[in-house]
Design a protein around this motif. Sequence first.
Motif, PDB file in Angstrom:
ATOM      1  N   ARG A  18      -1.216  44.041  23.041  1.00  0.00           N
ATOM      2  CA  ARG A  18      -1.322  44.763  22.075  1.00  0.00           C
ATOM      3  C   ARG A  18      -0.317  45.336  21.239  1.00  0.00           C
ATOM      4  N   LYS A  19       0.794  45.671  22.340  1.00  0.00           N
ATOM      5  CA  LYS A  19       2.060  46.177  21.400  1.00  0.00           C
ATOM      6  C   LYS A  19       2.845  45.348  20.778  1.00  0.00           C
ATOM      7  N   ASP A  20       2.844  44.010  21.434  1.00  0.00           N
ATOM      8  CA  ASP A  20       3.146  42.792  20.743  1.00  0.00           C
ATOM      9  C   ASP A  20       3.005  42.269  19.497  1.00  0.00           C
ATOM     10  N   LYS A  21       1.475  42.681  19.178  1.00  0.00           N
ATOM     11  CA  LYS A  21       1.087  42.436  18.007  1.00  0.00           C
ATOM     12  C   LYS A  21       1.150  43.652  17.045  1.00  0.00           C
ATOM     13  N   GLN A  26      -6.827  51.932  17.739  1.00  0.00           N
ATOM     14  CA  GLN A  26      -7.643  51.886  16.741  1.00  0.00           C
ATOM     15  C   GLN A  26      -7.976  50.703  15.964  1.00  0.00           C
ATOM     16  N   ASP A  27      -6.658  49.940  15.829  1.00  0.00           N
ATOM     17  CA  ASP A  27      -6.745  48.542  15.364  1.00  0.00           C
ATOM     18  C   ASP A  27      -7.210  47.618  16.069  1.00  0.00           C
ATOM     19  N   LEU A  28      -7.329  47.728  17.402  1.00  0.00           N
ATOM     20  CA  LEU A  28      -7.853  46.686  18.330  1.00  0.00           C
ATOM     21  C   LEU A  28      -9.254  47.237  18.512  1.00  0.00           C
ATOM     22  N   SER A  29      -9.695  48.256  18.489  1.00  0.00           N
ATOM     23  CA  SER A  29     -11.083  48.789  18.300  1.00  0.00           C
ATOM     24  C   SER A  29     -11.854  48.136  17.278  1.00  0.00           C
ATOM     25  N   ALA A  58      -9.460  38.421  23.924  1.00  0.00           N
ATOM     26  CA  ALA A  58      -8.594  37.426  23.516  1.00  0.00           C
ATOM     27  C   ALA A  58      -8.441  36.858  22.206  1.00  0.00           C
ATOM     28  N   ALA A  59      -9.898  36.871  21.416  1.00  0.00           N
ATOM     29  CA  ALA A  59      -9.870  36.267  20.178  1.00  0.00           C
ATOM     30  C   ALA A  59      -8.933  37.303  19.234  1.00  0.00           C
ATOM     31  N   ALA A  60      -8.946  38.634  19.469  1.00  0.00           N
ATOM     32  CA  ALA A  60      -8.273  39.718  18.671  1.00  0.00           C
ATOM     33  C   ALA A  60      -6.800  39.474  19.078  1.00  0.00           C
ATOM     34  N   LEU A  61      -6.473  39.155  19.938  1.00  0.00           N
ATOM     35  CA  LEU A  61      -4.945  39.248  20.429  1.00  0.00           C
ATOM     36  C   LEU A  61      -4.362  37.665  20.284  1.00  0.00           C
TER      37      LEU A  61
END
Length: 489
Positions: A18-21, A26-29, A58-61
């Motif tokens: 998540r941090k790498d992206k 909130q964004d990942l949610s 997995a798809a989101a990241l």
Amino acid sequence: MKEENIRIIFGLKLKQLRKDKNLSLQDLSEKTGISISYLNEIEKSKKYPKADKVFKLAAALEVEYDYLVSLQLEDKMKPIADLLHSDILSELPLNLFGIDAGTLIELLSDTPTKLNAFIITLMDISRAYGISLEEFFLSALRAYQEMHDNYFPELEKQVNLFKKAHQVDTSPKLEELKAILEQQFGYEISYFDFEKEVGLPKTRTLTLPGKTPKLLLNPNLTENQALFALGRELGYAYLDLKNRPYSSSWIAVNSFEEVLQHFKASYFSCALIIPEKEITKDLEDFFSQPELDPELLLQLIEKYNVTPETLVYRITNILPKHFGLKELFFLRISKNIPSGQFSLDKELYLTGIHHPHASKNQEDYCRRWVSATIFNDFSKSNTSRIGKAQYSFYPDGQSYFVFALAYQSGLKKQEQISISFGLKVNALFKKKVKFHNDPKIPLKYVGNTCQYCPIENCEERVAPATKLRAMQAKLEKEEKLNKVKKLFS
């Protein structure tokens, strides 16, 4: 790998990706439809998501499902991965110190480069000094004791409840404790000569668990050693301590819980045999004398029918609680009679590291300690035990009142034991100890080890002050370099 560690790895990986992206929770949610609170619990190792949620993450990241659920971490987090794969975190007594494994790993993952380097450094140090897992567990136990000033009110309470329930005398007798084990807890107790039968002279007891537990006692035990052994077995039984060692001589330590349960049972025995109120009164009498009277302390060995080690250890329970004397240490030194070699077997320090203390550098302990000089006095005496005190002054200006007791080892005839406790000399010590200015108490300048000792012309020295000279040479070099810097400033 344990389920908890699997959750930790998944949470670490999710947080790092998540941090790498550059995504916030909130964004990942918003990308996955998974609530912020649930994502936070995943990253904190509280939850492990079901397969459908893993697919969304997995798809989101933008990573493969298999990679996300694998137990591999990136190279920069390799030390953390090694810790988790070794299962060592499950062996560490983190809960005793109020530390959650997931919280610890989260802290490590926040600044992985610096803290991982720190982990590697600790591992390198432990390898260099030959620190075993057993030694680590015992060090953790000592830290736990020090945090509580070596006084545990819950165990004291349990001892009093046990005495009331089983109508135990103030000073319990050997046959009394044996009868309680047999009649109330269903034990079979017999004697077994471990040295004669299997060549194990130092083994004192062996417990064989089962529907009818069997306790084997070494017939060569002294009465006070056998009394302590029975008290400890009652501690295991009455406190219902599981996952415990069954032999008095550990072959291997399998977990910290074993070390802790052994400590609790031993503390129970100590408090059972030496009642808190009685020993407190005895110590008040000892410290209230205008002159030091060693016999007042020595006679407590016979009064309570205990070994000198049990007595002195019990004193370290009582002094912080009832006298406020918390800056103290406890030492057990053994001396092999044929070789004359010393070994510092046990140590405990309250309120910081005090003089003297152990070193893993194969250094030679100061032979000026009263804990060491007492061996010569004991060898010349015709008594079963002797006591001796001195004020020890250290190079850094600290001073301690040290009382040592020496006696012959019960099972190993070629060994003598020295047990000592030391109290830091300060205003409280002088207030509590009326004989503090007794001129008959000898004063001696001492060091920790010969290799670091600055005392010149020391007759007791057994090794040159190599470490001290190296340290002095380093300081001298720094001073000369500073002079050069001033020339060009």
